[in-house]
Design an enzyme around this catalytic site. Structure first.
Site, PDB file in Angstrom:
ATOM      1  N   GLU A 160       0.905  -1.065   0.112  1.00  0.00           N
ATOM      2  CA  GLU A 160       0.102  -0.283  -0.011  1.00  0.00           C
ATOM      3  C   GLU A 160       1.227   1.435  -0.314  1.00  0.00           C
ATOM      4  OE1 GLU A 160      -2.635  -0.176   3.969  1.00  0.00           O
ATOM      5  OE2 GLU A 160      -3.762  -1.661   2.547  1.00  0.00           O
ATOM      6  N   GLU A 342      -5.329  -8.703   1.103  1.00  0.00           N
ATOM      7  CA  GLU A 342      -5.907  -8.664   2.298  1.00  0.00           C
ATOM      8  C   GLU A 342      -7.150  -7.724   1.951  1.00  0.00           C
ATOM      9  OE1 GLU A 342      -5.036  -5.565   4.433  1.00  0.00           O
ATOM     10  OE2 GLU A 342      -2.525  -5.316   4.287  1.00  0.00           O
TER      11      GLU A 342
HETATM   12  C1  NOJ Z   1      -4.186  -1.599   5.307  1.00  0.00           C
HETATM   13  C2  NOJ Z   1      -2.833  -2.694   6.172  1.00  0.00           C
HETATM   14  O1  NOJ Z   1      -2.385  -3.038   5.236  1.00  0.00           O
HETATM   15  C3  NOJ Z   1      -2.622  -3.289   6.687  1.00  0.00           C
HETATM   16  O2  NOJ Z   1      -1.361  -2.714   7.796  1.00  0.00           O
HETATM   17  C4  NOJ Z   1      -3.654  -2.841   8.165  1.00  0.00           C
HETATM   18  O3  NOJ Z   1      -3.789  -3.218   9.278  1.00  0.00           O
HETATM   19  C5  NOJ Z   1      -5.008  -2.670   7.520  1.00  0.00           C
HETATM   20  N1  NOJ Z   1      -5.326  -2.657   6.124  1.00  0.00           N
HETATM   21  C6  NOJ Z   1      -6.328  -2.683   8.558  1.00  0.00           C
HETATM   22  O4  NOJ Z   1      -5.884  -1.261   8.413  1.00  0.00           O
END
Ligand code: NOJ
Length: 437
Positions: A160, A342
């Site tokens: 990200e 994710e």
């Molecule tokens: C994005 C991130 O990559 C991760 O580290 C985070 O905990 C989750 N999404 C939830 O916000």
């Protein structure tokens, strides 16, 4: 429904969010370890987190119990390179042992090289605002790839970029908590150059034929009327040209996946002649997805009353259709196979008096998201896996430990792990390859 053969059913975590042991085994602090207490909810920190650094064998056993086929985790840069020019063998060995344990359990390791925990010593040089980071990162990546690539095949270079760069260097809500709005083009280019060179390096030195990708925080607008072609077209356009569509999707993906420059709001431009050098031929792209852009405060639909909608404990709207539209629109534009790296739901889970964690909202959302993923797969879009966020409750960055995203409940006082109801639901889905959804 049946998912593709060899579909990678898994779960994801990141080093800073679970490991702890922040000064153990030769590690040095990261920018997150050094975050001022006032920047993190309840003044918490990630020095201990879930204690994965000590519990990892037990955690792999739980993954095996859940019948996971894959596990996405990240490597901590300051564990591997605690100071400039020094590779920490003990840190590398930790990950090497973890990989062995996973393979022994029949679980495919998916390795993320950068999930936000930059060493403090790199930050002291200016972090992503200083071009020297490229050489530092390549040294680190080389050490990791040399050590693990005889066994690891899946590599995710960065997690990200939109979040760690915009939240960390513009909004000042993530480490290193800077507000340098006008520096966006500069650090974007430094990052994209580093990424492209990392991809080349992996392809050059990996022992096992690598499959390389990057995890984007991607999203989409859900069409107002899903069966009206004009409405679908409008949503498609906004997904790349409005609000989050511009700044979260296209700003990052067009240069990296198409070699095409982007300009935005009259002040931001990431192009120039060098943009072609940023293009990477990925084997897959990782998509991290939680919420449709319709519900965003930044350029989302007007007049949305969130209180009438299903929300997670962070206030994010749960509308599972957005996974379908995210996969569809992004595949149509970029044409690279997709892995969901994710997707999940934050809740305020608590064990009941029998010690069970009945996270029904998560169970329902998990099935809803997978139904929508299947919808995309049925249209012929190549989706190679789904990594639920997260394997276990963990440190949610500036939000601290309150939001719980895990399939596994973690008691932070004792370190005790408990499989939630969703872990059993997921296990069932995996063992039938999705047939029972
Ligand atoms: C994005 C991130 O990559 C991760 O580290 C985070 O905990 C989750 N999404 C939830 O916000």
């Amino acid at each position: 429904m049946k998912f593709p053969e060899n579909f990678l059913w898994g779960a994801a975590t990141a080093a800073a969010q679970i490991e702890g042991g922040y000064l153990e085994g030769g590690r040095s602090p990261s920018i997150w370890d050094n975050a001022p207490a006032k920047k993190i909810k309840n003044g918490e920190n990630c020095h201990v987190a879930c204690g994965f650094y000590h519990h990892w064998r037990e955690d792999v056993a739980l993954m095996k119990e859940m019948e996971l086929k894959s596990y996405r985790f990240s490597i901590s840069w300051p564990r591997v390179m605690p100071k400039e020019g020094k590779v920490n063998e003990e840190g590398l060995q930790f990950y090497s042992d973890l990989v062995d344990e996973l393979l022994k359990a029949g679980i495919e390791p998916l390795v993320t090289l950068y999930h936000w925990d930059m060493p403090a010593w790199v930050d002291a040089y200016g972090g992503w605002e200083d071009g020297r980071i490229t050489a530092f990162f390549l040294d680190y990546a080389k050490a990791v790839v040399e050590k693990l690539s005889d066994r690891v095949q899946y590599w995710i270079t960065f997690n990200e970029p939109s979040c760690f760069l915009m939240n960390g260097y513009m909004q000042g809500v993530h480490a290193p908590f800077k507000r340098h709005y006008l520096a966006l083009p500069k650090f974007t280019k430094i990052f994209m150059k580093t990424n492209a060179e990392t991809v080349k390096l992996i392809r050059k030195i990996a022992k096992k034929q690598p499959k390389v990708g990057l995890s984007f925080a991607a999203g989409a607008f859900i069409p107002k009327n899903e069966s009206d072609p004009a409405s679908v077209e409008e949503a498609r356009k906004k997904t790349f040209y409005k609000g989050m569509g511009t700044m979260n999707n296209r700003w990052w993906m067009d240069p990296i996946l198409l070699g095409a420059p982007v300009s935005a709001y009259g002040v931001y431009r990431n192009g120039g002649k060098r943009v072609k050098e940023f293009k990477c031929d990925f084997d897959f792209i990782g998509i991290n997805h939680y919420e449709a852009f319709n519900y965003s405060f930044f350029g989302g639909d007007k007049g949305v009353d969130r209180s009438k909608l299903r929300q997670n404990s962070l206030g994010w709207v749960i509308d599972e259709r957005s996974l379908y539209w995210t996969v569809k629109f992004n595949y149509e534009r970029y044409r690279v196979p997709i892995m969901i790296t994710e997707n999940g739901v934050a809740l305020e889970d608590k064990p009941n008096k029998n010690g069970k964690v009945e996270d029904d909202v998560r169970c329902r959302a998990l099935e809803g998201f997978l139904i929508n993923l299947d919808r995309a797969i049925k249209e012929g879009i190549p989706v190679i896996g789904y990594q639920h966020w997260s394997l276990m409750d963990n440190f949610e960055w500036a939000e601290g430990y309150e939001p719980r995203f895990g399939l596994i409940y973690v008691d932070y006082k004792t370190g005790k792990r408990t499989l939630k109801k969703s872990a059993y639901v997921y296990k069932d889905i995996i063992s039938t390859n999705g047939e029972n959804i």
